[in-house]
Every structure is written in C-alpha cells, then in structure tokens.
Design a protein around this motif. Structure first.
Motif, PDB file in Angstrom:
ATOM      1  N   GLN A  16       0.828  -1.205   0.000  1.00 42.74           N
ATOM      2  CA  GLN A  16       0.000   0.000   0.000  1.00 42.74           C
ATOM      3  C   GLN A  16       0.864   1.256   0.000  1.00 42.74           C
ATOM      4  OE1 GLN A  16      -2.417  -0.640   3.472  1.00 42.74           O
ATOM      5  NE2 GLN A  16      -3.952  -1.850   2.362  1.00 42.74           N
ATOM      6  N   ARG A  17       1.968   1.223   0.754  1.00 37.00           N
ATOM      7  CA  ARG A  17       2.879   2.373   0.789  1.00 37.00           C
ATOM      8  C   ARG A  17       3.498   2.608  -0.592  1.00 37.00           C
ATOM      9  NH1 ARG A  17       0.750   1.526   4.935  1.00 37.00           N
ATOM     10  NH2 ARG A  17       1.542   1.821   7.073  1.00 37.00           N
ATOM     11  N   ARG A  18       3.951   1.533  -1.223  1.00 36.83           N
ATOM     12  CA  ARG A  18       4.545   1.658  -2.555  1.00 36.83           C
ATOM     13  C   ARG A  18       3.536   2.254  -3.530  1.00 36.83           C
ATOM     14  NH1 ARG A  18       9.019  -0.782  -4.591  1.00 36.83           N
ATOM     15  NH2 ARG A  18       7.918  -1.111  -6.550  1.00 36.83           N
ATOM     16  N   GLN A  19       2.293   1.741  -3.468  1.00 37.69           N
ATOM     17  CA  GLN A  19       1.284   2.237  -4.402  1.00 37.69           C
ATOM     18  C   GLN A  19       0.952   3.686  -4.122  1.00 37.69           C
ATOM     19  OE1 GLN A  19       0.236   0.380  -7.082  1.00 37.69           O
ATOM     20  NE2 GLN A  19      -0.458   2.421  -7.714  1.00 37.69           N
ATOM     21  N   ALA A  20       0.926   4.084  -2.846  1.00 42.41           N
ATOM     22  CA  ALA A  20       0.662   5.478  -2.508  1.00 42.41           C
ATOM     23  C   ALA A  20       1.753   6.388  -3.061  1.00 42.41           C
ATOM     24  CB  ALA A  20       0.554   5.631  -0.988  1.00 42.41           C
ATOM     25  N   ILE A  21       2.996   5.926  -2.993  1.00 37.57           N
ATOM     26  CA  ILE A  21       4.112   6.708  -3.540  1.00 37.57           C
ATOM     27  C   ILE A  21       3.958   6.847  -5.047  1.00 37.57           C
ATOM     28  CG2 ILE A  21       6.610   6.698  -3.933  1.00 37.57           C
ATOM     29  CD1 ILE A  21       6.837   5.285  -1.160  1.00 37.57           C
ATOM     30  N   ASP A  23       1.148   6.574  -6.822  1.00 34.32           N
ATOM     31  CA  ASP A  23      -0.036   7.390  -7.129  1.00 34.32           C
ATOM     32  C   ASP A  23       0.241   8.870  -6.908  1.00 34.32           C
ATOM     33  OD1 ASP A  23      -1.400   5.075  -7.721  1.00 34.32           O
ATOM     34  OD2 ASP A  23      -2.493   4.986  -5.822  1.00 34.32           O
ATOM     35  N   THR A  24       0.963   9.174  -5.840  1.00 38.30           N
ATOM     36  CA  THR A  24       1.276  10.573  -5.540  1.00 38.30           C
ATOM     37  C   THR A  24       2.202  11.159  -6.599  1.00 38.30           C
ATOM     38  OG1 THR A  24       1.019  10.167  -3.169  1.00 38.30           O
ATOM     39  CG2 THR A  24       2.238  12.145  -3.822  1.00 38.30           C
ATOM     40  N   THR A  25       3.180  10.371  -7.016  1.00 39.02           N
ATOM     41  CA  THR A  25       4.091  10.842  -8.064  1.00 39.02           C
ATOM     42  C   THR A  25       3.344  11.048  -9.377  1.00 39.02           C
ATOM     43  OG1 THR A  25       5.852   9.557  -7.009  1.00 39.02           O
ATOM     44  CG2 THR A  25       6.301  10.429  -9.203  1.00 39.02           C
ATOM     45  N   ALA A  26       2.442  10.127  -9.693  1.00 40.17           N
ATOM     46  CA  ALA A  26       1.646  10.274 -10.913  1.00 40.17           C
ATOM     47  C   ALA A  26       0.820  11.554 -10.870  1.00 40.17           C
ATOM     48  CB  ALA A  26       0.739   9.061 -11.092  1.00 40.17           C
TER      49      ALA A  26
END
Length: 226
Positions: A16-21, A23-26
């Motif tokens: 979840q942390r990786r995906q949040a990073i 998504d935020t970068t996107a």
C-alpha cells in the motif's frame, strides 16, 4: 492532501505504501514536468519522511522508471483497440503504414506524461539507479517493445519480426527526442514570438513524429522488398 502513515508491518501494508508513492508521483506529473518532481515534495505529499520513501524506492528515478513502465503498458492496452479500429486491414500497404503511424503519433500526443518520461529515460532516469533496478526496467522495456512490434504487424504483416521490433524501438527513441525539442523554454518561446524567421524553428510534436515515423517505416519496407 498528504497521507499520514503508521509504520508498515505487513507485506500488504508495504504494498500500500509503494502504491501510494506511485499514485502521488503520478498526480505530481499531471501538474509539472519530470524535471520538477523532487523527492522532498513527493515525501511531503505522500506523508512519509524522505528516508521512509527510500525504503520503498531507492531513488526518485526508480519511482519514475516504474511509472514509465506503467504508462507504457497503458498505452499498449489502448493500441490493442486503436490500431485494429483505426487501420483498414484491406487497404494498400502505403495507406496501412501511414494509418498505423497516424494512430501511434496521435496516441502519444494524447499522453504528455508518457512522452515526458520517455524523453528523460536515458539521460536522467537511468542515471541514479542500481544495476538491479536498471536490469528490471530494461526487461520490462524489452517486453513492451515486443508487444508494440506485434501490434504493428497486425496491420503491417509485410514487416519482418526483426524490422517490426526495430521500428518499435525507434518509435520510442524518436518520441523522446522529438518531445524534448517540442517543449521550448520560456526564453525560446519569447524569441519565437518576437522573430517570425526564428519561429519557423518551432516544431509541432505530433506532426513531426508522424513525419519521421512514416519515413522510417517506408524505409524498412522498401529495404525488405529489395
């Protein structure tokens, strides 16, 4: 709005942390060019200390390389429908070739983030990653180029598998090069506005990409026919 995370204690939480990073970068890339995406701002927006972000991705460039792969796969999924629907399989070869190129150029012009990431790939994104991350990215890039080549051959079967792969690879490299030249600085825009003779140097991304790819594809087909 920044997230606030507790320490990840499970594989699911780490994912979840990786995906949040990612998504935020996107989301940042939708607002600013690749060159302006900083690790400090990413950390602030995602709600993690910079040292914690680096626990999930070894560098800013590693995050962006993964997003480049995600954007490339989304583009390929789009082309799975766009090429068959946009190119008449029964048309003469020159028309089919030009239509394939038109579909490619238009779809890339509609994806500025993909083009921006592609333009930064070799000169920036591959320069601050470990051999392991670089190797993983190159493996996925090879798969993506192969998939693009296969899609092109559905409407231009006259291309050999090797030439289709060459064309697909050149499509990616040409996209990055032309995108860079089609994004003039503020100073260059001022020059173009003030001097019509110099304004002729300004290029249109989609039109230039289409012209170059038409020449490359025609050349590969002509060489194969000899």
């Amino acid at each position: 709005m920044a997230h606030t995370f507790q320490r990840a204690r499970s594989e699911e939480q780490r994912a979840q942390r990786r995906q949040a990073i990612l998504d935020t970068t996107a989301a940042m890339l939708a607002e600013m060019p690749v060159a302006q995406v900083s690790l400090n701002e990413l950390s602030r927006r995602v709600g993690l200390a910079k040292s914690n972000v680096l626990r999930y991705f070894e560098s800013r460039e590693a995050v962006l390389l993964e997003l480049l792969d995600v954007a490339s796969q989304e583009w390929l999924e789009h082309l799975e429908d766009a090429i068959p629907s946009g190119v008449d399989a029964g048309a003469p070869l020159p028309d089919r070739g030009d239509r394939v190129v038109a579909v490619l150029a238009a779809s890339l012009a509609d994806r500025p983030v993909l083009c921006d990431l592609t333009s930064a790939q070799a000169a920036v994104l591959e320069r601050n990653v470990s051999p392991a991350v670089a190797a993983q990215y190159k493996r996925t890039a090879i798969v993506n180029v192969g998939a693009l080549a296969a899609l092109i051959r559905t409407r231009v079967p006259e291309l050999t598998e090797g030439d289709a792969t060459r064309f697909a690879g050149l499509c990616v490299m040409t996209t990055g090069a032309i995108w860079t030249h089609a994004q003039p600085s503020a100073a260059m825009l001022a020059v173009y506005d003030s001097d019509p003779a110099l304004a002729a140097m300004r290029i249109d991304f989609a039109a230039t990409l289409r012209e170059v790819l038409e020449v490359v594809l025609s050349g590969l087909l002509a060489r194969a026919a000899r």
